[in-house]
Design an enzyme around this catalytic site. Structure first.
Site: not given
Lengths: 468, 468
Positions: A191, A297, A328, A352
């Site tokens: 994931f 990851d 997280k 941004t």
């Protein structure tokens, strides 16, 4: 073998234990859900939380129920609820430079941001990583890490030449022939987020991917250790060999097109699947030989849950990964990388906001608490107790539980099938344990780093009651 | 024709005017940049901002320079720097429910979040929109709006049937034949974000897209009005007709494959390109007839800069757009939609954080200030002065400036070519005007909603000095 026991200082006023007044969700939660659902999809919500009353490891809900939390808002609560250090920092003005506007960190950041990057983010950088890119979420972190890997591969393929006018024109029409063949290899069960680039690498469940266009990228089987390790050594080794062979075959099948291999240290959504350090060492060697970026990851594993700030530190890799993503427990998203992965031209990996200064400022306080209170040591020793306790329950309730496993308090145990697991989630919540599922039939533990031995005892009590 | 003049109450202590001590960037900024650039790409940074000293429309930098800001951190500062109402809310504890942890808003939100959704986000919902999905950034807003459009199209194509086992298996391998043909139509010059789904719809500049794989999606020419409108009526109408014909041809070429058309009310990155209400009305009719979702991407136009909270309100559409995205001045990202665009199953448009409660809580205060101080009225009347002043400069310096245009204070003017524009940006910054570029040769104004007539006068003075 046992980590030295280190118990963190208690949070003053933390409840002694869960205490339940209603079933979960209670009537106040259900009334809120009915209102909320008129405007947002409120079905996934477990209950509504009293933000001010929750403390330490305990959530208080709007019905006055007190739950021990080992889920942590999907692994995203690093030092529990309303930690005195976080509240004091807020009250004492440490975040005041973030109070009066939200800044675009790539346009006109405050000098405090430079301090944060240098003294906080880079202080905890993975070994060998010289640069940090900040974003707001894990998905944004992954999207941008993949972009940096694509940009590096394109630079190498152009051999330093500038893109032609034809390349640029094709780019604007989404018709870059070579570039559109670029690929990212990921693992089944992985994931990596739900925006369309990240989602193309995500291989967790059909519901995450159904009906959304995806890039034609390859997938390899994740080896998925069986536990206990000692009883399955040969089987695990064989699975890892098969996985590595599949990776190699995929790289061979697409020469100079796979920009990155992305992998979680422990598959978080995919069912807490583990692999051995030897597997990751081999993966690092293989990707380095082929010039393919290896992205670890760590969105779910970062920030201490495994007993280290970075789970991959446990592997003793022959050289550092090329990139490491986070979010997280770190409160903002981003990735670290080795120097050669940073794009040469400015503004190619950019947006941004580039993160959120306030969430960075809170991270500084969180990391101070982790160090001051030796919370990584706590997580290692408390995690050993937790996994030992889960193993004990597996022995005593073999018809219900199996496969206890964990690294730090990043732990899990399996039920025989999804329906049993889902029923257990409900029963546990009703007894006062907020816990999550992962994969098809797994219970996952993602407590805060202040989760201590007494909380282990309580969590195991709840689980044993449900097993009975 | 003129909007009634409404001058907002002054911000106590706001500087009278820009005042410069050094060139921009000054030595303190350059020293910070040198430190910062060791860890992050600091080249795009204009200067480092003193977050506490900046006030109202004026930025103070670390060298003590005071600049009038008409750029607003890329259009993301709604009510200026350190507005007393925002600071008072922070000090008085209105945000305390966000201080002790960051919540996963789809798992266990606080009841305050439900209030925010109902009383703030839905109060300002675009007409006809019944639901709001919250995220953290504009790119995430766009990614998820596109996903909702894909899910709706797939549902229609399946005629309510469940996906087959074959569909699900193909999904996990990124090989959904029909779904991978799904498309989004966007316009040349459009900017919709930089994650890979959003980026496939972005058509702004090669540097945004180069070397990143993109979906094979169609693009249509954006009509791009020429100004002054009265002098170019026929040319503008013809361009709009050609654009609509191209949209229709693209929809014809891919029957039942285009899930959405996405368009900005005014192209923000693409050079402040405008189109008429008639164009958007025709686009709405066309997409409605074909059952294609029309997404108005208001990430840059939302929050009041055009004189309305939503720029598309000015068009008098025959029916509401299907989705409207937001971020920037709204402080968190998200999209509103009509009921039929919300996925039927839970968890399909979902992620860990689903926004940031603190940024939502600040938005509540910002919207209170906008209403209390009638800042939309101010922005309309001040915007008319600004555009009239830019038109006047175009008449007086025709060799330098042309194409003055704007809606509210969301305004722009063109230079003859990129080098002249870039030189003007530097010169203006050195005189004390922080302003941005867009497109190839455009100067864009994106001031806060407290930008008042006196600030218009000062900004035009700076611009005229540079023209001379």
């Amino acid at each position: 073998m046992n980590a030295p026991t280190h118990i963190p200082p208690p949070i003053p006023g933390e409840p002694e234990r869960a205490s339940m007044r209603t079933a979960i969700p209670g009537p106040a939660s259900e009334a809120l859900r009915a209102r909320h659902h008129r405007y947002q999809d409120a079905r996934p919500i477990h209950f509504y939380q009293d933000a001010r009353k929750s403390l330490g490891n305990y959530m208080v809900d709007v019905d006055g129920n007190v739950l021990l939390d080992v889920y942590g808002h999907i692994a995203a609560v690093p030092i529990g609820y309303n930690h005195p250090a976080l509240l004091a920092a807020w009250r004492d003005g440490r975040f005041d430079w973030c109070a009066g506007y939200r800044s675009a960190l790539g346009v006109a950041p405050a000098p405090e941001w430079v301090d944060l990057v240098e003294k906080t983010l880079m202080r905890v950088a993975p070994k060998g990583h010289t640069r940090v890119f900040t974003f707001t979420t894990g998905a944004e972190a992954v999207e941008n890490a993949l972009k940096a890997a694509f940009i590096r591969l394109a630079r190498r393929r152009r051999g330093g030449a500038q893109p032609s006018d034809g390349d640029l024109a094709a780019t604007m029409l989404n018709r870059q022939p070579g570039v559109n063949a670029f690929k990212v290899l990921s693992f089944d069960g992985g994931f990596h987020g739900r925006s369309m680039g990240a989602l193309s690498a995500t291989r967790s469940k059909p519901i995450h991917k159904l009906d959304i266009p995806a890039f034609d990228w390859p997938v390899a089987p994740f080896p998925a250790s069986h536990f206990p390790l000692a009883a399955h050594a040969e089987q695990n080794r064989a699975a890892e060999t098969r996985s590595l062979e599949a990776v190699e075959a995929a790289l061979d099948a697409h020469p100079d097109e796979v920009a990155a291999v992305i992998v979680e240290p422990i598959q978080g959504e995919g069912g807490d699947r583990h692999a051995s350090p030897a597997f990751f060492q081999a993966l690092r060697r293989l990707t380095a030989e082929r010039g393919v970026a290896l992205i670890i990851d760590e969105v779910q594993t970062c920030g201490g849950g495994t007993g280290a700030l970075w789970a991959h530190e446990a592997w003793d890799l022959p050289e550092p990964p090329d990139m490491v993503t986070f979010s997280k427990k770190m409160q903002l998203g981003g990735f670290y990388c080795r120097e050669e992965l940073a794009p040469i031209e400015p503004l190619r990996v950019f947006n941004t906001w580039l993160g959120d200064p306030l969430r960075g400022a809170q991270l500084e306080v969180i990391l101070e608490v982790i160090e001051r209170d030796r919370l990584l040591e706590n997580t290692r020793s408390t995690g050993e107790r937790l996994v030992a306790g889960l193993e004990d329950l597996c022995r005593r309730y073999p018809a219900v539980l199996s496969g206890a496993r964990g690294s730090g308090t990043f732990a899990a145990v399996d039920f025989p099938h999804a329906a049993r697991r889902d029923a257990a989630l409900t029963a546990l919540r009703n007894r006062g344990l907020e816990v999550g599922g992962s994969g098809e039939r797994t219970l996952r533990f993602r407590p805060a780093l202040i989760f201590a031995p007494r909380h282990v005892g309580e969590a195991l009590d709840h689980l044993e009651s449900v097993c009975k």
